[in-house]
Scaffold this motif. Sequence first.
Motif, PDB file in Angstrom:
ATOM      1  N   VAL A  16      63.575 -41.712 -12.032  1.00  0.00           N
ATOM      2  CA  VAL A  16      64.849 -41.452 -11.352  1.00  0.00           C
ATOM      3  C   VAL A  16      64.556 -40.934  -9.949  1.00  0.00           C
ATOM      4  CG1 VAL A  16      67.054 -40.236 -11.447  1.00  0.00           C
ATOM      5  CG2 VAL A  16      65.881 -40.883 -13.568  1.00  0.00           C
ATOM      6  N   PHE A  20      59.621 -39.968  -2.248  1.00  0.00           N
ATOM      7  CA  PHE A  20      58.172 -40.180  -2.311  1.00  0.00           C
ATOM      8  C   PHE A  20      57.605 -39.870  -3.697  1.00  0.00           C
ATOM      9  CE2 PHE A  20      58.854 -39.976   2.259  1.00  0.00           C
ATOM     10  CZ  PHE A  20      58.166 -41.119   2.650  1.00  0.00           C
ATOM     11  N   ILE A  51      60.626 -36.074  11.234  1.00  0.00           N
ATOM     12  CA  ILE A  51      59.168 -36.064  11.036  1.00  0.00           C
ATOM     13  C   ILE A  51      58.811 -35.568   9.633  1.00  0.00           C
ATOM     14  CG2 ILE A  51      58.743 -33.702  11.912  1.00  0.00           C
ATOM     15  CD1 ILE A  51      56.511 -36.256  13.312  1.00  0.00           C
ATOM     16  N   ASP A 163      64.528 -36.548  -8.845  1.00  0.00           N
ATOM     17  CA  ASP A 163      65.866 -36.632  -8.238  1.00  0.00           C
ATOM     18  C   ASP A 163      66.138 -35.535  -7.222  1.00  0.00           C
ATOM     19  OD1 ASP A 163      65.896 -34.851 -10.350  1.00  0.00           O
ATOM     20  OD2 ASP A 163      67.854 -35.425 -11.118  1.00  0.00           O
ATOM     21  N   GLY A 164      65.080 -34.964  -6.640  1.00  0.00           N
ATOM     22  CA  GLY A 164      65.216 -34.137  -5.451  1.00  0.00           C
ATOM     23  C   GLY A 164      65.725 -32.725  -5.682  1.00  0.00           C
ATOM     24  N   TRP A 251      70.594 -32.469   4.540  1.00  0.00           N
ATOM     25  CA  TRP A 251      69.784 -32.865   5.685  1.00  0.00           C
ATOM     26  C   TRP A 251      70.664 -33.270   6.851  1.00  0.00           C
ATOM     27  CZ3 TRP A 251      64.656 -32.505   6.272  1.00  0.00           C
ATOM     28  CH2 TRP A 251      63.922 -32.213   5.126  1.00  0.00           C
ATOM     29  N   ILE A 307      59.442 -34.303 -11.434  1.00  0.00           N
ATOM     30  CA  ILE A 307      58.389 -34.524 -10.445  1.00  0.00           C
ATOM     31  C   ILE A 307      58.976 -34.259  -9.049  1.00  0.00           C
ATOM     32  CG2 ILE A 307      57.037 -36.162 -11.833  1.00  0.00           C
ATOM     33  CD1 ILE A 307      58.345 -38.457 -10.303  1.00  0.00           C
ATOM     34  N   GLY A 308      58.126 -33.893  -8.099  1.00  0.00           N
ATOM     35  CA  GLY A 308      58.563 -33.713  -6.715  1.00  0.00           C
ATOM     36  C   GLY A 308      59.466 -32.505  -6.528  1.00  0.00           C
TER      37      GLY A 308
END
Length: 428
Positions: A16, A20, A51, A163-164, A251, A307-308
């Motif tokens: 999901v 990255f 960036i 999913d951030g 963001w 993850i992430g």
Amino acid sequence: MSSVEDSSRPLKVLIVGAGFAGLTAAIECRKRGFDVILFEGNSSRRQLGDIISFGSNSGRIFRSWPGVEEKLDPKCHHSDGLDFRTYDDEFLCRQVWDAEAEWGKRFNGHRGEIHGVVWDHALSVGVDIRLSSKVQEYFETDTEAGVVVNGEKIAGDVVLAGDGVRSLARTIVLGFEDKPKSSGYAVYRAWMGTEKLKEDPLTAWLADPNTDHHVGWLGPDVHFLVATLQNGTAMSWVLTHKDEADVEESWSAPGYIEEAVKAIPNWAPICHAIIRATPEDRLVDWKLVFRDPLPTWIGPKRRIALIGDAAHPFLPTSIQGASQSMEDGVTAAVCLELAGKDNVPEAIRAYEKIRYPRVLATQRTGVTNRDAWHKADFDYVRKNPESVKLPRLDWILNFDCEKHAYDVYKETAESLKTDPDWKPNPVL
Ligand SMILES: Cc1cc2nc3c(=O)[nH]c(=O)nc-3n(C[C@H](O)[C@H](O)[C@H](O)COP(=O)(O)OP(=O)(O)OC[C@H]3O[C@@H](n4cnc5c(N)ncnc54)[C@H](O)[C@@H]3O)c2cc1C
């Protein structure tokens, strides 16, 4: 490298989020012959962001994917060092990256552009990316795990949830909603063309077609980092400053030029000139949120893993958020390969045990790096200019997460058998 047993159907991995973390997990799972479906809530691949930095620890992952390095190179920043200056523009020192050259290559560039290259690579290795597929629910049993997307229930052997920061999966894994906290800081950030910089003698040198520049101006509780790239045609800057406002994990909050200038009132004219050369629609004001480390990253049945950023958001001053997300994806894929289809819960527990302490230790560097700059005594700094150099830690950067996972998987899985109650120690 071995692949999953030929005699059985491949492992089915549901992923999901096409950030990255998700894309890396998907590519690495495909590399091992797994069936992969990647669900992304957005309706198209979005170019958002500015960036983003990948250290040599994740640079080696990009380089292991055929053709990717060649596509990234022209898009990325190339300079051999970072010049530090004080807020009143006194030169302090130049941090040259020579010493770490043997650790591997770093990639710094526009998030959207780098993301595009990785996305294309994922498609080329057969990842089934499904857009407009916002996951609404997760489920796991002793024998399967899955998601509900657009009303359809889809099951697999395992779900990797990337999913951030606003992760829904995190709520399922934890059993409660984990609220973000303000870190007390925010970042003004911009990505822009260099046309206006060329018109001002103070800033024209930054739009140099022959050399990329990387400069950091430091002051009490503020730092201002500027990087140029793509033959002097593009610039990115980030200004990290104190901010007590409510946190918004966005963001895209608009930034205002005069507000950004006000954040550094007595600074050198060049800093104000760079900010004033920025088109206002390119400026974002982003609150830096913080989360306490989670008590766990994996679901009760050991078939859903975070993850992430869903598992561990990073402060930008660690310069490791994206790199650690990629390391998660590689490690999860290696664990699933070595455990085999019949041992998914073992793989998921090993993934957590291998990754958790490393991630936690790396997260800490975000706070220590920021405080080393923001809390510096500037009389001391002027006398000891080298004191502002970023610590470049070989245990973070000179690290091959794939090799590490292969090396430690067996002993980790064994240790979890003898200590079935092992839990991460979430003390930052
Ligand atoms: C739009 C955007 C811009 C960013 N810009 C920058 C930047 O300029 N500089 C920087 O250093 N870092 C930036 N980041 C953060 C950085 O990319 C991450 O910290 C890091 O790469 C880790 O990525 P991740 O894959 O864990 O999470 P993310 O990059 O946040 O990716 C998560 C993905 O999951 C998707 N998703 C979320 N919920 C669901 C759901 N229910 N169903 C399906 N899909 C879902 C999201 O749409 C997103 O694509 C940005 C992130 C985003 C989303």
